[in-house]
Design an enzyme around this catalytic site. Structure first.
Site, PDB file in Angstrom:
ATOM      1  N   GLU A 103       0.816  -1.223   0.000  1.00 56.64           N
ATOM      2  CA  GLU A 103       0.000   0.000   0.000  1.00 56.64           C
ATOM      3  C   GLU A 103       0.847   1.269   0.000  1.00 56.64           C
ATOM      4  OE1 GLU A 103      -3.297   0.142   2.815  1.00 56.64           O
ATOM      5  OE2 GLU A 103      -3.327   2.319   2.692  1.00 56.64           O
ATOM      6  N   LYS A 111      -7.652  -0.368  11.379  1.00 53.48           N
ATOM      7  CA  LYS A 111      -6.987  -0.796  10.134  1.00 53.48           C
ATOM      8  C   LYS A 111      -5.762   0.084   9.898  1.00 53.48           C
ATOM      9  CE  LYS A 111      -6.219  -1.107   5.523  1.00 53.48           C
ATOM     10  NZ  LYS A 111      -5.385  -0.236   4.684  1.00 53.48           N
ATOM     11  N   HIS A 136      -1.930  10.797  -0.215  1.00 51.26           N
ATOM     12  CA  HIS A 136      -2.060   9.409  -0.645  1.00 51.26           C
ATOM     13  C   HIS A 136      -2.069   9.327  -2.169  1.00 51.26           C
ATOM     14  CE1 HIS A 136      -3.130   5.226   0.071  1.00 51.26           C
ATOM     15  NE2 HIS A 136      -3.926   5.333  -0.975  1.00 51.26           N
ATOM     16  N   ASP A 149       3.234 -14.460  11.790  1.00 52.64           N
ATOM     17  CA  ASP A 149       1.881 -14.815  11.364  1.00 52.64           C
ATOM     18  C   ASP A 149       0.954 -13.619  11.596  1.00 52.64           C
ATOM     19  OD1 ASP A 149      -0.678 -15.821  11.090  1.00 52.64           O
ATOM     20  OD2 ASP A 149      -0.272 -17.684  12.175  1.00 52.64           O
TER      21      ASP A 149
HETATM   22  C1  MEV Z   1      -5.876   3.656   4.958  1.00 51.20           C
HETATM   23  O1  MEV Z   1      -5.168   2.473   4.638  1.00 51.20           O
HETATM   24  C2  MEV Z   1      -5.874   3.880   6.455  1.00 51.20           C
HETATM   25  C3  MEV Z   1      -6.758   5.043   6.951  1.00 51.20           C
HETATM   26  O2  MEV Z   1      -8.082   4.868   6.462  1.00 51.20           O
HETATM   27  C4  MEV Z   1      -6.733   4.981   8.451  1.00 51.20           C
HETATM   28  C5  MEV Z   1      -7.708   5.907   9.144  1.00 51.20           C
HETATM   29  O3  MEV Z   1      -8.693   6.313   8.562  1.00 51.20           O
HETATM   30  O4  MEV Z   1      -7.429   6.195  10.344  1.00 51.20           O
HETATM   31  C6  MEV Z   1      -6.267   6.364   6.438  1.00 51.20           C
END
Ligand code: MEV
Length: 442
Positions: free
Chosen positions: A93, A274, A387, A290
């Site tokens: 990513e 995430k 991003h 793992d």
């Molecule tokens: C993207 O991989 C992760 C984010 O969505 C985390 C978040 O929103 O805190 C940018």
């Protein structure tokens, strides 16, 4: 991280980190070699000059047809518990490595990262699915607990010799879901609690639980069902705390608000977590750990209060921003593929970790710092600009640009992004088409 105390090293580290992302790949590798003390042959593996033989893969999984390579980057500017460390990340990513490094630099200039471990025990579960006589089973198993512990340790003499082993066996009583007749049966579960030293311990504990099965059946006079580890390793936790001193109050407040959002809303908490795992999984992958086990454990732990919650918290304390994370992390620096996979071996060497606990603390720190980077962006400029600017490379490659065309396509995509606030694959295809048309008309 033992040798990261030397003052000369600290100065050299800072120098070698400067402009790292703008350096050529050869130069970056040379700097990594100096910081991490890698051999020429390890460098050849990292640079791809020495290719990985499928013969090794053949011994790791089944039906092997080759390798699936991921980009390996390093996060720079990390100083954890006062020691500099270069962190390898295997991930696909865009922007994770850049965001992690930028946040680590911010902390280096304005704050600190402290980490800790809490507990060393992993859990093996032995299930008695449908107990006939619960009082009798509990009392007989309880009376012979020490015998069971001794028997368990006799199956793992190597681990016991290294200072680890089974420390305790606890009995849990669970209600089964109501059956068709409307009554509930009882289930018993034995938790075999084991210190796996520097291994993740899955194979160890599974073997111990299976070896105990006949004895448990004999003692309890009940039938044993499943014998398997639990990935909710809340007896082996790692934590980190980040402080940013004298933070711009607007940014600090924005990050605090972002945390509060995740605190009250599971939809947001899932994304918040995430983003935190974005900083942890790539280290796990790079070191052959793992990551599915960690993901499962972290998400289960996030739900421990009966609702899915964020695994980090952020608060303004006076003029400082303070962030915390504490998560179940049972990692290995021995066992599994950590020593069998050539990249994993090098990744562990790069961080100079001396134990699985060291590695878990680094992961807790990278998770918290990655979360900080995401929340800062979300609370200020938003995530899209940074991003998507980095994502231009993916679009250029997906459109079919050759190595010498990628730079031009990315530059043009960045201009469109600035003007229109959005870009997609069609833009990249158009740019490439006109670039090639121009080139052929020369
Ligand atoms: C993207 O991989 C992760 C984010 O969505 C985390 C978040 O929103 O805190 C940018």
């Amino acid at each position: 991280m033992g040798s990261f105390t030397d003052q000369n090293f600290e100065d050299r580290f800072k120098l070698l980190m400067k402009g790292f992302h703008k350096a050529s790949r050869e130069d970056r590798l040379r700097r990594v070699q100096e910081i991490c003390g890698l051999s020429d042959s390890e460098l050849e593996i990292l640079s791809g000059k020495k290719t990985l033989s499928p013969d090794i893969a053949e011994h790791l999984i089944e039906n092997v047809i080759g390798w699936f390579p991921l980009p390996l980057g390093v996060a720079t500017y990390f100083k954890i518990d006062g020691k500099e460390v270069l962190i390898p990340l295997a991930v696909e990513e865009t922007s994770i490595v850049a965001a992690l490094s930028a946040s680590a630099k911010w902390i280096l200039e304005q704050g600190s990262i402290r980490t800790y471990n809490r507990g060393r025990l992993i859990i093996g579960q032995v299930q008695i699915p449908s107990v006939q006589n619960i009082e009798k089973a509990i009392s007989q198993l309880g009376a012979r607990r020490n015998e069971l512990i001794e028997m368990a340790n006799a199956c793992i003499p190597g681990l016991v010799a290294r200072g680890g082993g089974v420390r305790d066996i606890a009995i849990r009583e669970l209600d089964q879901p109501t059956n068709e007749a409307g009554s509930t049966n009882k289930m018993l579960v034995l938790h075999v609690l084991c210190d796996p030293c520097d291994a993740m311990g899955a194979n160890l504990i599974n073997q111990v639980c299976e070896a105990l099965k006949p004895k448990i059946e004999e003692i309890s006079e009940e039938r044993v069902g499943l014998c398997i580890l639990s990935n909710l390793v809340d007896g082996r936790m790692a934590g980190a705390e980040v402080v940013i001193r004298n933070i711009d109050p607007k940014i600090g407040r924005g990050i605090e608000e972002a945390y509060l959002f995740a605190q009250v809303d599971p939809y947001r908490a899932a994304t918040h977590n995430k983003g935190t795992l974005n900083g942890i999984d790539p280290v796990l992958i790079a070191t052959g750990n793992d990551w599915r086990a960690v993901e499962a454990g972290v998400h289960a732990y996030a739900s421990r209060n009966g609702r899915y919650e964020p695994i980090t918290e952020w608060k303004m304390v006076g003029s400082d921003l303070v962030g915390k994370i504490e998560i179940p992390l049972s990692l290995g620096t021995v066992g599994g593929v950590t020593q069998a996979h050539p990249f994993a071996k090098i990744a562990l060497k790069m961080m100079k970790v001396e134990s699985a606990d060291d590695l878990a603390r680094i992961c807790a720190a990278t998770g918290l710092v990655q979360n900080l980077g995401a929340l800062k962006a979300l609370a200020t400029v938003g995530i899209v600009q940074g991003h998507m600017n980095l994502h231009t490379a993916n679009l250029a490659i997906a459109a079919g640009a050759a190595a010498h065309e990628i730079g031009f396509v990315r530059e043009e995509l960045s201009q469109i992004l600035k003007k229109e606030k959005r870009i997609n694959l069609s833009h990249a295809r158009e740019i490439l088409k006109s670039l090639r048309a121009d080139a052929s008309s020369l």
